[in-house]
Design an enzyme around this catalytic site. Structure first.
Site, PDB file in Angstrom:
ATOM      1  N   GLU A  75       0.844  -1.206   0.000  1.00 54.97           N
ATOM      2  CA  GLU A  75       0.000   0.000   0.000  1.00 54.97           C
ATOM      3  C   GLU A  75       0.877   1.253   0.000  1.00 54.97           C
ATOM      4  O   GLU A  75       1.881   1.301   0.713  1.00 54.97           O
ATOM      5  CB  GLU A  75      -0.894  -0.035   1.257  1.00 54.97           C
ATOM      6  CG  GLU A  75      -1.707   1.220   1.511  1.00 54.97           C
ATOM      7  CD  GLU A  75      -2.585   1.108   2.780  1.00 54.97           C
ATOM      8  OE1 GLU A  75      -2.807  -0.012   3.289  1.00 54.97           O
ATOM      9  OE2 GLU A  75      -3.018   2.169   3.259  1.00 54.97           O
ATOM     10  N   GLU A 105      -2.714  10.698   2.544  1.00 50.37           N
ATOM     11  CA  GLU A 105      -3.891  10.804   3.408  1.00 50.37           C
ATOM     12  C   GLU A 105      -3.999  12.197   4.007  1.00 50.37           C
ATOM     13  O   GLU A 105      -2.989  12.877   4.241  1.00 50.37           O
ATOM     14  CB  GLU A 105      -3.857   9.759   4.525  1.00 50.37           C
ATOM     15  CG  GLU A 105      -4.125   8.368   3.967  1.00 50.37           C
ATOM     16  CD  GLU A 105      -4.645   7.416   5.020  1.00 50.37           C
ATOM     17  OE1 GLU A 105      -5.773   6.928   4.876  1.00 50.37           O
ATOM     18  OE2 GLU A 105      -3.910   7.173   5.980  1.00 50.37           O
TER      19      GLU A 105
END
Ligand SMILES: *[C@@H]1O[C@H](CO)[C@@H](O)[C@H](O)[C@H]1NC(C)=O
Ligand SMILES: *[C@@H]1O[C@H](CO)[C@@H](O)[C@H](O)[C@H]1NC(C)=O
Ligand SMILES: *[C@@H]1O[C@H](CO)[C@@H](O)[C@H](O)[C@H]1NC(C)=O
Ligand SMILES: *[C@@H]1O[C@H](CO)[C@@H](O)[C@H](O)[C@H]1NC(C)=O
Ligand SMILES: *[C@@H]1O[C@H](CO)[C@@H](O)[C@H](O)[C@H]1NC(C)=O
Ligand SMILES: *[C@@H]1O[C@H](CO)[C@@H](O)[C@H](O)[C@H]1NC(C)=O
Ligand SMILES: *[C@@H]1O[C@H](CO)[C@@H](O)[C@H](O)[C@H]1NC(C)=O
Ligand SMILES: *[C@@H]1O[C@H](CO)[C@@H](O)[C@H](O)[C@H]1NC(C)=O
Length: 366
Positions: free
Chosen positions: A165, A169
């Protein structure tokens, strides 16, 4: 310093709150059985959509249980109309020629000005979309406006089916900065891998370009074209030779999700800026919280080297460096169009890649 759980794990916890309890679960030690061979992204065994995007080949019955992953295709995807967005991922058959995006949860709303709104309501658990195609190294840029509310997280990430991943964010009320992070097979290689990059003009009111430039040996995060962080593969390869660098084909995902809810761990709530206030005037006015996405551009690193007719990526066994081999094939990605992996025997496997090195082709499909 920054507290962060893998998005996969967080979404899994949210999903499991409503999961059917009778369903068989799957993990690294207990793979799925014959009746329900595919391990979904949330760790449940099933068939059909369980075998598509997010299906974990290492936790499924066999490495050939999951459908092949649609190969990368360079494109600049916009949201002026939603004809190539499938509003419910349950109905996806794996045909990436038909759709660019599937909505995994929640709702994507259109706007008069051509962007897409990912919405979060008190009851919908947030919204998430995934690209139908995978990227196996490439440059991905999302032009977006984030949320600005405590407990609400806006995310633009790449996520592989074995949970490699790479993240951008934007938690809570911090609208002058973004956070970068990465995971290897669901784990944080080093505790302090999260980093904050600041001094932006308000990310809620202004579009910025957030880029994940993911190449075989270097991973660079950029904002508005300026590199803010670089990670080398060699930075995260241990002395035992195990590479903790994200290395497997990944979908592009965009989401708005509720971190500031009572079911979250306290660290997650704190990281996201506290509990969500559904009495917020913005929520009252719009009827939801939201983030806006104008475009996502994808430049595949492998599109020039892939042979004409390449359709998919498939997984092979682990290597000594504990990363599975990935091969480019001409196998169909469409469920039902030739049945699950029935074409394996006759399919061409053109290239095998692991950690950037070419391998003997014969070893790839097992
Ligand atoms: C793995 O799944 C099996 C079967 O569902 C379960 O019994 C076991 O506790 C799980 N292991 C872990 C580490 O979650
Ligand atoms: C995939 O979708 C395209 C475009 O709609 C269609 O032409 C094609 O037949 C579909 N492929 C399969 C195998 O269903
Ligand atoms: C998608 O469709 C399934 C099956 O009809 C349904 O259970 C689910 O609630 C739908 N999801 C969304 C987000 O509408
Ligand atoms: C937004 O979607 C609705 C419902 O599908 C449609 O009627 C409307 O024309 C769309 N608006 C824009 C600006 O595309
Ligand atoms: C933030 O950006 C402004 C305008 O570009 C610049 O003047 C200032 O020095 C920057 N501050 C930091 C801490 O980088
Ligand atoms: C994608 O296309 C849109 C609309 O043409 C354009 O405004 C945007 O700059 C493009 N994005 C990238 C990253 O090329
Ligand atoms: C592959 O390696 C991972 C650790 O990276 C391990 O969890 C997994 O069980 C291995 N899978 C196989 C099929 O050997
Ligand atoms: C894949 O390629 C092989 C030979 O290169 C061919 O025989 C086979 O029909 C192809 N399969 C598909 C699904 O195109």
């Amino acid at each position: 310093m920054s507290f962060k759980l893998s998005t996969a794990i967080v979404l899994g916890l949210i999903a499991s709150l409503s999961a059917v309890s009778a369903q068989q679960t799957c993990n690294a030690t207990t793979q799925c059985g014959t009746a329900a061979p595919c391990c979904s992204e949330f760790g449940f065994c099933g068939t059909d959509s369980f075998c598509l995007g997010g299906c974990n080949p290492l936790w499924s019955k066999s490495l050939t249980s999951c459908m092949p992953e649609p190969v990368c295709q360079s494109a600049n995807l916009t949201f002026t109309d939603f004809s190539r967005v499938l509003s419910n991922a349950t109905y996806f058959d794996g045909n990436a020629t038909k759709y660019d995006w599937i909505v995994n949860s929640g709702t994507l709303l259109n706007s008069t000005t051509g962007e897409a709104a990912l919405i979060l309501t008190e009851t919908n658990g947030g919204s998430r979309i995934s690209s139908t195609r995978y990227v196996h190294y490439g440059t991905i840029t999302a032009r977006l406006k984030t949320g600005r509310w405590a407990g609400v997280v806006t995310a633009f990430i790449t996520m592989s089916d074995i949970k490699d991943e790479i993240d951008w964010e934007f938690p809570g009320t911090q609208t002058t900065e973004g956070q970068s992070n990465f995971f290897w097979q669901g784990y944080v290689p080093n505790p302090n891998d999260g980093a904050t990059h600041g001094n932006l003009t308000d990310t809620f009111s202004n579009y910025h370009d957030y880029t994940i430039d993911w190449q075989q040996d270097t991973l660079t995060w950029l904002i508005d074209g300026n590199a803010v962080r670089t990670l080398k593969r060699s930075d995260v390869t241990g002395s035992d030779g195990v590479s903790h660098y994200p290395s497997t084909p990944s979908r592009v995902q965009l989401s708005v999700w509720p971190a500031g809810i009572s079911q979250s761990a306290q660290g997650t709530i704190d990281w996201s800026g506290g509990l969500i206030n559904f009495d917020d005037p913005d929520y009252k006015a719009a009827g939801h919280f939201y983030a806006l996405v104008e475009s996502v551009s994808i430049t595949c690193a492998d599109s020039k080297s892939n042979p004409a007719g390449a359709t998919s990526y498939v997984f092979g066994t682990n290597t000594s460096s504990f990363n599975p081999q990935v091969a480019v094939t001409n196998e169909t990605t469409v469920n039902g169009a030739g049945s699950l992996r029935a074409l394996s025997a006759g399919a061409s496997v053109w290239s095998a890649l692991v950690a950037g090195a070419a391998l003997a082709l014969g070893a790839v499909l097992v």
